[in-house]
Design a protein around this motif. Structure first.
Motif, PDB file in Angstrom:
ATOM      1  N   CYS A  38       0.860  -1.187  -0.110  1.00 52.36           N
ATOM      2  CA  CYS A  38      -0.051  -0.098  -0.073  1.00 52.36           C
ATOM      3  C   CYS A  38       0.727   1.136  -0.078  1.00 52.36           C
ATOM      4  O   CYS A  38       1.510   1.624   0.817  1.00 52.36           O
ATOM      5  N   GLN A 354       4.333  -4.790   7.235  1.00 49.82           N
ATOM      6  CA  GLN A 354       2.801  -4.713   6.831  1.00 49.82           C
ATOM      7  C   GLN A 354       2.732  -4.139   5.376  1.00 49.82           C
ATOM      8  O   GLN A 354       1.605  -4.022   4.879  1.00 49.82           O
ATOM      9  N   LYS A 355       3.959  -3.807   4.912  1.00 49.57           N
ATOM     10  CA  LYS A 355       3.802  -3.376   3.358  1.00 49.57           C
ATOM     11  C   LYS A 355       3.114  -2.315   3.201  1.00 49.57           C
ATOM     12  O   LYS A 355       2.216  -2.166   2.235  1.00 49.57           O
ATOM     13  N   VAL A 356       3.304  -1.357   3.922  1.00 51.70           N
ATOM     14  CA  VAL A 356       2.620   0.090   3.860  1.00 51.70           C
ATOM     15  C   VAL A 356       3.752   1.177   3.797  1.00 51.70           C
ATOM     16  O   VAL A 356       4.451   0.980   4.896  1.00 51.70           O
ATOM     17  N   LYS A 383      -7.305  -0.698   2.961  1.00 48.71           N
ATOM     18  CA  LYS A 383      -6.546  -1.776   3.354  1.00 48.71           C
ATOM     19  C   LYS A 383      -5.032  -1.309   3.973  1.00 48.71           C
ATOM     20  O   LYS A 383      -4.731  -2.013   5.298  1.00 48.71           O
ATOM     21  N   ASP A 386      -6.025  -0.574   7.589  1.00 46.67           N
ATOM     22  CA  ASP A 386      -6.278  -1.776   8.437  1.00 46.67           C
ATOM     23  C   ASP A 386      -4.778  -2.280   8.877  1.00 46.67           C
ATOM     24  O   ASP A 386      -4.740  -2.849   9.987  1.00 46.67           O
ATOM     25  N   ARG A 387      -3.965  -2.268   7.919  1.00 41.90           N
ATOM     26  CA  ARG A 387      -2.547  -2.892   8.167  1.00 41.90           C
ATOM     27  C   ARG A 387      -1.796  -1.886   9.220  1.00 41.90           C
ATOM     28  O   ARG A 387      -1.265  -2.336  10.276  1.00 41.90           O
ATOM     29  N   LYS A 390      -3.213  -2.745  12.596  1.00 46.76           N
ATOM     30  CA  LYS A 390      -2.738  -4.114  13.326  1.00 46.76           C
ATOM     31  C   LYS A 390      -1.119  -3.970  13.413  1.00 46.76           C
ATOM     32  O   LYS A 390      -0.817  -4.210  14.959  1.00 46.76           O
ATOM     33  N   PHE A 391      -0.479  -2.978  12.679  1.00 47.87           N
ATOM     34  CA  PHE A 391       0.867  -2.780  13.191  1.00 47.87           C
ATOM     35  C   PHE A 391       0.995  -1.925  14.682  1.00 47.87           C
ATOM     36  O   PHE A 391       1.854  -2.336  15.581  1.00 47.87           O
TER      37      PHE A 391
END
Ligand code: GLU
Length: 395
Positions: A38, A354-356, A383, A386-387, A390-391
């Motif tokens: 993202c 988290q690939k953000v 998305k 959301d990540r 979580k992070f």
């Protein structure tokens, strides 16, 4: 035996790589490697350039507009820009005061080069766009940063400005709407800052690249509009990239008093000649087909405004994050200082785990924050939020 080459120049050794472009490149490389990233790093609209502008560029190519253009830009585009500033902002402007350059970034750089000599100081309010201090250093001048945090809405106050001014101060950089915070000065706030600059005989480089990206009914105001003295000393920098989704076209603009515009054109003549000729002819359609431009811009603004609210409420719903609701550009600048991680580590781990992709506040002279660009699809924003949630919950 070959000699060891001499070291690189102090300019090359001392300048840092643009962190916004670096984080974006890393995110794009991960994407190319198949990762589901993202990307909230780059200040780049996800929309395509409006069709009529692209068609005009294609037509220009077909018509052989492939040779050098006059250094300061093709005459009809300079005329159109002069008319825009005169009619839209009430700033009487002639084509001779307009220079078209290869990108807003280059417009800023040429402005700094035209105004600053070694030894001069430039006041750079932080959070600042990453390239301002580096450009100042490349001109041999000294950036003097003044940090305004979320406590003042990321806005410089006249008191802070007064305190930063010394006999060496030459230039004040203003950027409203702001990259990276999205903050917009009110007319009253801008008027007071401009008055301080006039009183101390400073030039103002007003980076207005986000001039059209405004929400909540806010209207754009330029420091140049406050008085004749203000207009004489203000260099307005803007460009096509952000408003018309034309980042790759590299087209920036400068509007200034004629002697300054001439100095900028002289520097341009020795560094890059002119902005790409057929790109200029394409961009002209933004003005000659103004109705189509308005439709395209309005569509983008509706999407940006929706995303602004979505990201703002999504960020504030995460425990530990606090984010102001900005009224301009397409950035939000949340405070992430409550997590006990510095912002560089926070953003690095957010990308790795988290690939953000987001840009750490330190890159903008504001540790403890990060920049989120919401110029991307709603689905990606949801998305990514959301990540991010979580992070943060795992910290
Ligand atoms: N200005 C945009 C940004 O801040 C593009 C990248 C850059 O030139 O810094 O993301």
């Amino acid at each position: 035996m070959s000699q060891v080459p001499a070291s690189l120049s102090s300019w090359a050794l001392n300048v840092s790589t643009s962190p916004t472009l670096a984080v974006d490149a890393k995110a794009k490389a991960l994407k190319a490697a198949g990762e589901d990233v993202c990307g909230f790093a780059a200040g780049e609209p996800d929309f395509d350039t409006p069709a009529h502008i692209k068609a005009a560029a294609v037509q220009a190519l077909g018509a052989g507009k492939t040779k050098y253009a006059p250094t300061p830009g093709i005459p009809p585009l300079r005329e159109a820009l002069a008319a825009k500033y005169t009619d839209t902002y009430g700033l009487p402007t002639t084509a001779a005061q307009v220079v078209v350059s290869p990108g807003g970034k280059f417009s800023c750089y040429l402005t700094v080069l035209a105004i600053c000599s070694p030894g001069d100081e430039v006041i750079v309010p932080a959070p600042y766009w990453v390239s301002y201090p580096e450009m100042v250093k490349l001109a041999g001048a000294t950036p003097k940063t003044v940090l305004a945090t979320d406590a003042t809405g990321f806005k410089l106050t006249p008191e802070m400005l007064e305190a930063a001014i010394t006999p060496k101060s030459k230039l004040l950089i203003l950027n409203s709407p702001s990259n990276p915070t999205g903050a917009v000065y009110t007319a009253a706030e801008l008027g007071t800052l401009t008055a301080v600059a006039v009183k101390h005989n400073l030039y103002i480089m007003s980076d207005e690249i986000y001039e059209h990206l405004l929400y909540d009914g806010v209207k754009h105001v330029s420091p140049a509009s406050f008085s004749d003295e203000a207009r004489e000393r203000t260099i307005i920098v803007s460009g096509f990239a952000k408003t018309f989704a034309m980042t790759g076209w590299r087209l920036g603009t400068i509007v200034a008093a004629e002697p300054i515009a001439k100095a900028v054109a002289k520097l341009q003549s020795q560094t890059t000649s002119n902005a790409t000729t057929f790109a200029q002819w394409g961009s002209l359609a933004a003005y000659t087909e103004a109705d189509k431009t308005k439709v395209a811009l309005d569509e983008m603004l509706v999407a940006f405004d929706r995303r602004r609210k979505l990201v703002h409420s999504g960020l504030n719903a995460i425990d530990g994050i606090e984010c102001l609701l900005a009224q301009g550009a397409f950035y939000l600048f949340p405070n992430i200082s409550s997590f006990g991680l510095d912002d560089l580590t926070f953003c690095e781990r957010l990308l790795d785990e988290q690939k953000v992709a987001a840009v750490p506040g330190s890159a903008f002279g504001a540790p403890g924050f990060m920049r989120i660009s919401y110029a991307t699809a709603d689905e990606t924003l949801n998305k990514g939020l959301d990540r991010l949630g979580k992070f943060c919950a795992g910290l």
